[in-house]
Design a protein around this motif. Structure first.
Motif, short mmCIF file in Angstrom:
data_model
loop_
_atom_site.label_atom_id
_atom_site.label_comp_id
_atom_site.label_asym_id
_atom_site.label_seq_id
_atom_site.Cartn_x
_atom_site.Cartn_y
_atom_site.Cartn_z
N TRP A 55 49.08 30.18 29.00
CA TRP A 55 50.48 29.83 29.25
C TRP A 55 51.38 30.95 28.73
O TRP A 55 51.14 31.49 27.63
CB TRP A 55 50.84 28.54 28.52
CG TRP A 55 50.19 27.33 29.12
CD1 TRP A 55 50.60 26.63 30.23
CD2 TRP A 55 49.01 26.67 28.66
NE1 TRP A 55 49.75 25.59 30.48
CE2 TRP A 55 48.77 25.58 29.53
CE3 TRP A 55 48.14 26.89 27.60
CZ2 TRP A 55 47.69 24.72 29.36
CZ3 TRP A 55 47.06 26.04 27.43
CH2 TRP A 55 46.85 24.97 28.30
N CYS A 56 52.39 31.29 29.50
CA CYS A 56 53.28 32.36 29.07
C CYS A 56 54.67 32.13 29.65
O CYS A 56 54.85 31.37 30.62
CB CYS A 56 52.75 33.73 29.49
SG CYS A 56 52.39 33.90 31.24
N GLY A 57 55.64 32.82 29.08
CA GLY A 57 57.03 32.65 29.49
C GLY A 57 57.42 33.50 30.68
O GLY A 57 58.36 33.15 31.41
N GLU A 58 56.72 34.62 30.92
CA GLU A 58 57.04 35.51 32.03
C GLU A 58 55.74 36.02 32.65
O GLU A 58 54.72 36.16 31.96
CB GLU A 58 57.89 36.69 31.56
CG GLU A 58 59.23 36.32 30.95
CD GLU A 58 59.99 37.55 30.47
OE1 GLU A 58 59.92 38.58 31.16
OE2 GLU A 58 60.63 37.47 29.41
N ILE A 59 55.81 36.33 33.95
CA ILE A 59 54.65 36.88 34.63
C ILE A 59 55.02 38.16 35.36
O ILE A 59 56.18 38.38 35.71
CB ILE A 59 54.04 35.87 35.64
CG1 ILE A 59 55.10 35.40 36.65
CG2 ILE A 59 53.40 34.71 34.91
CD1 ILE A 59 54.53 34.48 37.72
N ASN A 60 54.02 39.02 35.57
CA ASN A 60 54.20 40.27 36.31
C ASN A 60 54.11 40.00 37.81
O ASN A 60 53.89 38.87 38.25
CB ASN A 60 53.12 41.27 35.89
CG ASN A 60 53.25 41.67 34.43
OD1 ASN A 60 54.31 42.12 34.00
ND2 ASN A 60 52.17 41.51 33.66
N ALA A 61 54.26 41.07 38.58
CA ALA A 61 54.21 40.95 40.03
C ALA A 61 52.86 40.44 40.52
O ALA A 61 52.78 39.79 41.57
CB ALA A 61 54.53 42.30 40.67
#
Length: 405
Positions: A55-61
């Motif tokens: 789980w994370c707050g931001e994701i890459n492309a």
């Protein structure tokens, strides 16, 4: 005249594009102030294996997590994922309360109130890893998929287990204390595992909605006592009464297991999943196997005998200080002649946990609520019970404590 040959640039040559993995549902609402379990179907796997869930707050492309924004990883004890069909993977995403709390704290600081669950799939043929993200939206517990977050079975005397019932005697009443998210129908049945029956596996103990559609019919069935079908309002807690205890089998001596079997129901508004071959009902999903009640039927004709041998306790050690972040497992050495084991845990010489276990079992994982006894000096012991109900061996008491975080 020789034919004219044309050489096309490599970029214009036809290529075979690997089908990307998709997931259903693509986004879910999750409980802001508690755990959440959601049934997910990943479709289109092609020579790929599941590596981890984060789980994370931001994701890459490419849907991988941005470093520094990770909230947590799917605990191994909650990883119930399994292959389903030739190209699908069924995943039970169980979000711990600690992850939701991190997301909520970020939202109060002005960040986006959504976060992501990212599953990484590794190629078995040398290709690149593929990341698939599910959007998680913070919401109240009433608006999330219908899922069980904790289940506790107890007899009326507040013991999670009962050690000894004389043949023909009626056990005390019992019930299931259930905490949950969402709302909808809770449907299922009470069953009993009789002495001599094959013991249930983890797959038999999880709710039906925690299994892929093609594995649900493979759950082992036992002696049915009574069905139930109730509506759960969005209150998050219910006490489900057990059937009339007079209906419990008590004619045969030996260890009996009472099972709470929860069937899958339609959760169309929040959690049903598309598999590519149809819709899977997911109401009543849980990220853990449901607990069982145990009672031992003895003849009652023979008085208890003085223990003649001693049982060696293995774990936890005498005076052990245990972390509350991990489940506690009790382990002991096998005792010859035992048909069952009785494990007891006390606080200030007051019983708080009793478990009756099959003779083939020499370990027991305590329910999570025991870890709430932080700072108290607890003690435990194990007794070996013979077929007639006599105690033929027992251990010394051993003390332990849970450390404060």
């Amino acid at each position: 005249m020789l034919p004219i040959l044309f050489s096309l640039p490599l970029a214009l040559l036809p290529t075979t594009r690997a089908t990307a993995i998709t997931v259903s549902p693509l986004g879910v609402s999750v409980n802001t102030f508690g755990p959440t379990s959601v049934y997910l179907t990943f479709r289109g796997l092609n020579n790929q294996r599941v590596v981890e869930g984060i789980w994370c707050g931001e994701i890459n492309a490419n849907n991988s997590c941005v470093p520094g924004t990770i909230y947590g990883r799917l605990p191994r004890r909650n990883d119930l994922g399994t292959s389903s069909g030739p190209n699908n993977y069924t995943d039970i995403m169980t979000i711990p309360a600690s992850v939701s709390r991190r997301a909520y704290q970020d939202a109060t600081r002005g960040n986006d109130p959504t976060f992501f669950y990212v599953r990484r799939f590794a190629s078995t043929t040398g290709g690149p890893d593929e990341y698939v993200a599910v959007t998680c939206r913070l919401a109240s517990g009433a608006r999330v998929p219908l899922s069980l977050t904790n289940v506790r079975l107890t007899f009326k005397n507040e013991d999670p287990f009962i050690a000894d019932v004389t043949q023909g005697q009626t056990p005390p009443p019992f019930n299931a204390e259930i905490t949950y998210n969402g709302s909808g129908r809770l449907r299922g049945r009470w069953e009993v595992v009789l002495p001599g029956d094959a013991l249930p596996t983890t797959r038999d103990l999880v709710p039906e909605a925690s299994l892929p559609i093609d594995q649900r019919a493979l759950q082992r069935r036992y002696t049915e006592i009574q069905p139930f079908d109730i509506y759960l309002p969005p209150t998050g807690r219910v006490v489900l009464p057990g059937p009339d205890p007079a209906r419990l089998p008590k004619a045969s001596g030996g260890l009996h297991l009472v099972l709470l079997r929860v069937e899958a129901t339609n959760d169309e508004d929040a959690g049903n999943s598309q598999t590519g071959r149809g819709t899977v009902f997911t109401g009543g999903v849980a990220g853990f196997p449901l607990p069982v009640l145990r009672y031992y039927v003895s003849s009652g004709n023979s008085p208890l005998l003085r223990a003649t041998t001693s049982i060696q306790l293995l774990l936890p050690n005498q005076g052990a200080l245990l972390a509350t972040s991990q489940p506690i497992s009790f382990k002991w050495q096998e005792s010859q002649g035992a048909s069952a084991y009785k494990l007891e845990v006390e606080s200030n010489k007051t019983p708080i946990l009793r478990a009756v276990l099959d003779a083939k079992t020499t370990s027991y994982t305590a329910p999570p609520w025991l870890q709430e006894k932080t700072g108290q000096t607890l003690r435990w012991r194990v007794q070996a019970i013979a077929p007639g109900g006599q105690t033929v061996a027992e251990s010394q008491w051993s003390e332990f404590q849970f450390q404060k975080p």
